[in-house]
Design a protein around this motif. Sequence first.
Motif, PDB file in Angstrom:
ATOM      1  N   TYR A 164     -21.864 -52.399 -29.679  1.00 32.78           N
ATOM      2  CA  TYR A 164     -23.018 -53.291 -29.655  1.00 32.78           C
ATOM      3  C   TYR A 164     -23.035 -54.265 -30.830  1.00 32.78           C
ATOM      4  N   THR A 165     -22.074 -54.126 -31.735  1.00 36.09           N
ATOM      5  CA  THR A 165     -21.933 -55.133 -32.790  1.00 36.09           C
ATOM      6  C   THR A 165     -20.842 -56.129 -32.421  1.00 36.09           C
ATOM      7  N   GLN A 166     -20.266 -55.960 -31.229  1.00 32.80           N
ATOM      8  CA  GLN A 166     -19.291 -56.890 -30.698  1.00 32.80           C
ATOM      9  C   GLN A 166     -19.986 -57.859 -29.742  1.00 32.80           C
ATOM     10  N   PRO A 167     -19.388 -59.011 -29.458  1.00 34.95           N
ATOM     11  CA  PRO A 167     -20.061 -59.996 -28.607  1.00 34.95           C
ATOM     12  C   PRO A 167     -20.021 -59.670 -27.115  1.00 34.95           C
ATOM     13  N   TYR A 168     -19.139 -58.761 -26.697  1.00 34.01           N
ATOM     14  CA  TYR A 168     -18.894 -58.560 -25.264  1.00 34.01           C
ATOM     15  C   TYR A 168     -20.121 -58.113 -24.468  1.00 34.01           C
ATOM     16  N   PRO A 169     -20.975 -57.202 -24.980  1.00 33.67           N
ATOM     17  CA  PRO A 169     -22.161 -56.812 -24.190  1.00 33.67           C
ATOM     18  C   PRO A 169     -23.143 -57.952 -23.962  1.00 33.67           C
ATOM     19  N   TYR A 170     -23.020 -59.015 -24.729  1.00 36.46           N
ATOM     20  CA  TYR A 170     -23.981 -60.115 -24.658  1.00 36.46           C
ATOM     21  C   TYR A 170     -23.399 -61.341 -23.942  1.00 36.46           C
ATOM     22  N   MET A 171     -22.204 -61.200 -23.406  1.00 34.00           N
ATOM     23  CA  MET A 171     -21.558 -62.303 -22.697  1.00 34.00           C
ATOM     24  C   MET A 171     -21.716 -62.100 -21.193  1.00 34.00           C
ATOM     25  N   ASP A 172     -22.435 -63.004 -20.549  1.00 31.81           N
ATOM     26  CA  ASP A 172     -22.702 -62.875 -19.114  1.00 31.81           C
ATOM     27  C   ASP A 172     -21.549 -63.369 -18.250  1.00 31.81           C
ATOM     28  N   ASP A 173     -20.767 -64.295 -18.762  1.00 29.43           N
ATOM     29  CA  ASP A 173     -19.634 -64.834 -18.013  1.00 29.43           C
ATOM     30  C   ASP A 173     -18.470 -63.842 -18.086  1.00 29.43           C
ATOM     31  N   MET A 174     -18.169 -63.189 -16.963  1.00 30.49           N
ATOM     32  CA  MET A 174     -17.160 -62.134 -16.972  1.00 30.49           C
ATOM     33  C   MET A 174     -15.772 -62.656 -17.318  1.00 30.49           C
TER      34      MET A 174
END
Length: 228
Positions: A164-174
């Motif tokens: 959760y400190t990485q950007p991936y959970p917050y990126m909606d574009d798969m």
Amino acid sequence: MRVFDRLAKACLIAGVMLSPLVAQAADEDPWEGVNRVIFRFNDTVDTYAFKPLAQGYQYITPQFVEDGIHNFFRNIGDVGNFANDVLQAKPRAAGIDVTRVIFNTTFGVLGFIDVGTRMGLQRNDEDFGQTLGKWGVGSGPYVMLPLLGPSTVRDAIAKYPDSYTQPYPYMDDMSLRNSVFGLNMVDTRASLLSAEKLINGDKYIFIRNAYLQNREFKVKDGKVVDDF
């Protein structure tokens, strides 16, 4: 902030999952048989997929571009460093890492230029596994994770809050998320190519011992007792 709310929830879940392990004394590698099977699988995938990709990436990418990409991902990693500095009650380290993020993101063009290091702000390297170790949670047995490599039970579970400190959970574009994640994986593998020359003897044992010693060193902030 959203990232710290989600990190706090993840930390709580990880703490509940780890509580039975605190009192459990285990040998460093009681699951060696299974770990070796997973290690052979990982090594095969690396030999025929990850390593060739990393070598190709390193071959075609100009050094200054490769350095910039590496700095970019390290700048993202500084967010996790800062979060775990706070959780470990290290105000000075937290101040350094948050300053690095601010300066590198702005003056360093989203982190492609590591201006923080040039200013004398040395990067810390913290994660939630180290945070748990700092507060007395034992590492538990050594475990080899499929594709992810060496770990311990504590560090494996700690990967969830760290995510959760990485950007991936917050990126909606798969497609964008997968592309950024893939580039990070290739960059990480490329940075390890030179280190392979140090491996000798039983590769499994060498990697296991190097990982466990390095983790102990990091958890104890370098204050380890020399056995010799």
